[in-house]
Enzyme design. Structure first.
Site, PDB file in Angstrom:
ATOM      1  N   CYS A 114     -38.012 -13.422  -1.224  1.00  0.00           N
ATOM      2  CA  CYS A 114     -38.549 -13.153   0.006  1.00  0.00           C
ATOM      3  C   CYS A 114     -37.333 -14.386   0.335  1.00  0.00           C
ATOM      4  O   CYS A 114     -36.423 -14.308   1.611  1.00  0.00           O
ATOM      5  CB  CYS A 114     -39.166 -14.365  -0.139  1.00  0.00           C
ATOM      6  SG  CYS A 114     -41.302 -14.010  -0.632  1.00  0.00           S
ATOM      7  N   HIS A 252     -38.166 -15.300   7.945  1.00  0.00           N
ATOM      8  CA  HIS A 252     -39.021 -14.681   6.182  1.00  0.00           C
ATOM      9  C   HIS A 252     -40.561 -14.474   6.892  1.00  0.00           C
ATOM     10  O   HIS A 252     -40.972 -14.977   7.326  1.00  0.00           O
ATOM     11  CB  HIS A 252     -39.215 -15.274   5.530  1.00  0.00           C
ATOM     12  CG  HIS A 252     -39.732 -14.403   3.775  1.00  0.00           C
ATOM     13  ND1 HIS A 252     -40.151 -12.515   4.124  1.00  0.00           N
ATOM     14  CD2 HIS A 252     -40.577 -14.710   3.460  1.00  0.00           C
ATOM     15  CE1 HIS A 252     -41.402 -13.051   2.854  1.00  0.00           C
ATOM     16  NE2 HIS A 252     -41.414 -14.125   2.842  1.00  0.00           N
ATOM     17  N   ASN A 282     -45.729  -8.300   4.772  1.00  0.00           N
ATOM     18  CA  ASN A 282     -44.622  -8.833   4.560  1.00  0.00           C
ATOM     19  C   ASN A 282     -44.444  -8.450   3.138  1.00  0.00           C
ATOM     20  O   ASN A 282     -45.258  -8.236   2.970  1.00  0.00           O
ATOM     21  CB  ASN A 282     -45.826 -10.239   3.933  1.00  0.00           C
ATOM     22  CG  ASN A 282     -44.416 -10.953   2.970  1.00  0.00           C
ATOM     23  OD1 ASN A 282     -43.723 -10.480   2.390  1.00  0.00           O
ATOM     24  ND2 ASN A 282     -44.483 -12.528   2.463  1.00  0.00           N
TER      25      ASN A 282
END
Length: 324
Positions: A114, A252, A282
């Protein structure tokens, strides 16, 4: 020598998994509950025969076409992935060949999640500053769906597959500023695929350790503890005193609950906080470039954009872009 973000494109697989489809598999949930909990309505899932290199090539070709870039101009390929085609060879080498990038170009993978886009910008800036390369193709590509067990409703609601391609060069639309990076490997077990590496190769029995495991509460607690300091450090590294001096923040895109909590904790106004995950989920290392691409039309000369990546590792990274 200064380094700049010159162009961004991204690719999403054709197959879409909606909340309505997930709820059919997990009737104890509702469409509204999923949307409210994670802020995601749908996510794109790679086909069975579609892998990291395929998506990386698709994103890169979009970058070349949309920005009239000749592959012969690329002198380094950086590919961020935690789901490579093979243990070896390096996926970046496969992509170099398929894109027709010169054999004189360097190419390497780096296994980061991430925070990967920020780390990639740091590596690219270093290559430019050292005079090693002038046109770096930075790719993020993940097929996390292939890491997730079919019965894992939590992770299936969150993660989507995607790839991005960015050009970092000696000129561009935003200058890459200073970095704040950090690592805490003591939390490695909280987001992990245990089997498959040399330490544990017991594959084939479809055990839970063959798939992604995430300790959601531990990851949330880590994020809430680490990100405020990350933002503060990033501001200081770039000569900024407070969040009020920053035009845009791009975090993120973990999930909407976490992001809204972080935004309020750090003291960022909602109108300065950019999000784009509702229709793609995501996408791990691709979240930051997707948001930047989707909101690029909002940026004007002089704008300051703070990027923050955080997660698996544990790892975190921040940077400030200044629009030229």
């Amino acid at each position: 020598m200064a380094a700049f973000l010159k162009a961004i494109s991204y690719y999403l697989p054709e197959t879409i998994l909606t909340n309505e489809e997930l709820v059919k598999e997990f009737p104890e949930w509702t469409v509204e509950k999923v949307a409210k909990k994670v802020g995601i309505s749908q996510r794109h899932i790679a086909a069975k025969d579609e892998f990291v290199s395929d998506m990386a090539v698709s994103a890169s070709k979009k970058l070349f076409t949309e920005n009239k870039i000749d592959p012969s101009e690329i002198d380094f390929v950086l590919l961020c992935t935690q789901s490579p085609d093979y243990f070896l060879p390096t996926t970046a080498c496969l992509v170099q060949d398929r894109l027709g990038i010169p054999k004189t170009a360097g190419a390497l993978d780096f296994n980061q999640g991430c925070s990967g886009y920020v780390y990639g910008l740091a590596l690219a800036k270093g290559l430019v500053a050292a005079g090693i390369a002038q046109n770096i193709l930075l790719i993020t590509s993940e097929v996390y769906s292939k890491h997730i067990q079919a019965s894992d409703k939590g992770n299936r609601t969150i993660f989507g597959d995607a790839a991005s391609a960015s050009l970092i060069s000696t000129d561009g639309f935003a200058e890459i500023g200073e970095f704040e990076l950090g690592t805490d490997g003591s939390g490695y077990e909280d987001l992990i695929v245990k089997n498959g590496g040399m330490k544990s190769t017991k594959l084939g029995d479809d055990s839970a350790e063959d798939y992604l495991y995430m300790n959601g509460s531990a990851v949330f607690n880590f994020t809430i503890a680490a990100v405020p300091g990350l933002i503060d450090g990033t501001l200081k590294k770039n000569g900024e005193e407070s969040v009020s001096g920053i035009d845009w923040f791009v975090f993120h895109q973990a999930n909407s609950f976490m992001l809204n909590h972080l935004r309020k904790k750090v003291g960022i106004e909602k109108e300065n906080f950019l999000m784009h995950m509702q229709n793609c989920g995501n996408t791990v290392s691709s979240t930051l470039p997707i948001v930047l691409k989707e909101h690029k039309h909002s940026f004007k000369s002089g704008d300051k954009i703070v990027l923050a990546g955080f997660g698996v590792g544990y790892s975190w990274g921040g940077n400030m872009l200044t629009v030229v």
